[in-house]
Design a protein around this motif. Structure first.
Motif, short mmCIF file in Angstrom:
data_model
loop_
_atom_site.label_atom_id
_atom_site.label_comp_id
_atom_site.label_asym_id
_atom_site.label_seq_id
_atom_site.Cartn_x
_atom_site.Cartn_y
_atom_site.Cartn_z
N ARG A 6 -12.95 43.57 -14.16
CA ARG A 6 -12.99 42.11 -14.14
C ARG A 6 -13.97 41.55 -13.09
O ARG A 6 -13.63 40.65 -12.32
CB ARG A 6 -11.59 41.54 -13.88
N VAL A 7 -15.18 42.08 -13.06
CA VAL A 7 -16.21 41.54 -12.18
C VAL A 7 -16.51 40.10 -12.62
O VAL A 7 -16.53 39.81 -13.81
CB VAL A 7 -17.50 42.39 -12.25
N ASN A 8 -16.71 39.20 -11.65
CA ASN A 8 -17.05 37.81 -11.96
C ASN A 8 -18.24 37.78 -12.93
O ASN A 8 -19.29 38.37 -12.65
CB ASN A 8 -17.39 37.06 -10.67
N PHE A 9 -18.08 37.09 -14.06
CA PHE A 9 -19.09 37.14 -15.11
C PHE A 9 -20.42 36.54 -14.66
O PHE A 9 -21.49 37.04 -15.03
CB PHE A 9 -18.59 36.42 -16.37
N LYS A 10 -20.38 35.47 -13.87
CA LYS A 10 -21.62 34.86 -13.38
C LYS A 10 -22.40 35.84 -12.51
O LYS A 10 -23.62 35.99 -12.66
CB LYS A 10 -21.29 33.59 -12.58
N LYS A 11 -21.68 36.52 -11.62
CA LYS A 11 -22.31 37.53 -10.77
C LYS A 11 -22.83 38.69 -11.61
O LYS A 11 -23.93 39.20 -11.36
CB LYS A 11 -21.29 38.03 -9.75
N PHE A 12 -22.04 39.08 -12.60
CA PHE A 12 -22.46 40.14 -13.51
C PHE A 12 -23.76 39.79 -14.21
O PHE A 12 -24.68 40.61 -14.31
CB PHE A 12 -21.35 40.39 -14.54
N MET A 13 -23.87 38.55 -14.69
CA MET A 13 -25.05 38.13 -15.44
C MET A 13 -26.30 38.11 -14.56
O MET A 13 -27.40 38.44 -15.03
CB MET A 13 -24.82 36.74 -16.05
N ALA A 16 -21.85 51.47 -16.88
CA ALA A 16 -21.76 50.48 -15.80
C ALA A 16 -21.25 49.12 -16.28
O ALA A 16 -20.35 48.54 -15.66
CB ALA A 16 -23.09 50.34 -15.08
N PRO A 17 -21.80 48.56 -17.37
CA PRO A 17 -21.27 47.26 -17.83
C PRO A 17 -19.84 47.34 -18.33
O PRO A 17 -19.08 46.39 -18.19
CB PRO A 17 -22.24 46.87 -18.95
N ILE A 18 -19.47 48.49 -18.91
CA ILE A 18 -18.09 48.67 -19.38
C ILE A 18 -17.14 48.67 -18.19
O ILE A 18 -16.08 48.02 -18.22
CB ILE A 18 -17.96 49.98 -20.18
N VAL A 19 -17.52 49.37 -17.13
CA VAL A 19 -16.71 49.40 -15.92
C VAL A 19 -16.62 48.01 -15.30
O VAL A 19 -15.55 47.58 -14.86
CB VAL A 19 -17.30 50.40 -14.90
N ALA A 20 -17.75 47.29 -15.28
CA ALA A 20 -17.76 45.92 -14.73
C ALA A 20 -16.76 45.03 -15.46
O ALA A 20 -16.05 44.23 -14.84
CB ALA A 20 -19.17 45.34 -14.82
N GLY A 21 -16.70 45.17 -16.77
CA GLY A 21 -15.74 44.40 -17.55
C GLY A 21 -14.32 44.86 -17.32
O GLY A 21 -13.40 44.04 -17.22
N ALA A 22 -14.12 46.16 -17.21
CA ALA A 22 -12.78 46.72 -17.03
C ALA A 22 -12.15 46.29 -15.71
O ALA A 22 -10.94 46.06 -15.63
CB ALA A 22 -12.83 48.24 -17.13
#
Length: 219
Positions: free
Chosen positions: A151-158, A143-149
């Protein structure tokens, strides 16, 4: 001798009870390393995350004594922090090499179908997938790898990363810790409990794979 010791370690890596009994004072560092690797690298789905956290809860008092006698919730917070850092590592990995991963050939440690399945899972549940995936071994790693791939907004990701890590670690470790206090004989049946946890956490993944396979057959 070193080769034998390494083989013993690898062979028992999936036996959480052995980790805490064998390593004693340093078991917490093995726990943190596995949590980080499981959430930070695509090979992490092979590691025993849920069962390890549950067992860590059961051996919570020993972990506290061996780590400066800190309260149990401090141990859980440390594990949660490492889980957050692991997801950041996974996000970075996806952000830097996401496109290359989709072109990567299958190997023993990497299956492209797992990455695609995690992407579909993320597309369906959006950012909340980071919370849900914490309780699903394969999705937890991808899931985090896909989020990075993607380009999910990093603030939202955190935000979802932190929420997911806290819920995951506190719920599973607290369950093991307080069940052991009320039912100390749990340690004598730990293998069966871990088996139940593995089945419970992997069944949804297997079920999803079977549905997708049946759909392809029908098509």
């Amino acid at each position: 001798m070193l080769l034998i010791d390494f083989w013993d370690f690898f062979h028992n890596l999936f036996n959480p009870r052995w980790i805490f009994l064998y390593f004693g004072n340093t078991a917490i560092f093995i726990l943190l390393a596995i949590v980080f690797a499981e959430t930070g690298f695509f090979i992490g789905f092979l590691l025993p995350g849920d069962s390890l956290l549950f067992t860590a809860g059961i051996f919570g008092e020993d972990l506290c004594k061996n780590f400066y006698n800190v309260p149990f919730f401090v141990i859980v917070l440390i594990v949660a922090l490492v889980a957050v850092l692991g997801n950041i590592q996974g996000y970075w990995l996806g952000y830097k090499s996401g496109k290359l991963l989709y072109k990567k050939e299958d190997s023993f440690f990497f299956k492209k179908k797992h990455l695609i399945l995690a992407k579909n899972f993320y597309t369906k549940y959006k950012a909340t997938a980071l919370i849900i995936s914490r309780f699903l071994p394969m999705f937890r790693s991808f899931a985090p790898i896909v989020a990075g791939a993607i380009r999910v907004n990093f603030k939202k990701f955190m935000i979802y990363n932190i929420i997911g890590a806290i819920i995951w670690t506190f719920s599973i470790m607290s369950a093991g810790h307080y069940l052991d206090k009320n039912f100390p004989e749990l340690k004598n049946h730990l293998e069966w409990i871990i088996l139940l946890i593995v089945i419970t956490t992997t069944f949804p993944v297997i079920f999803k794979l079977m549905i997708n396979k049946n759909k392809k057959v029908l098509i």
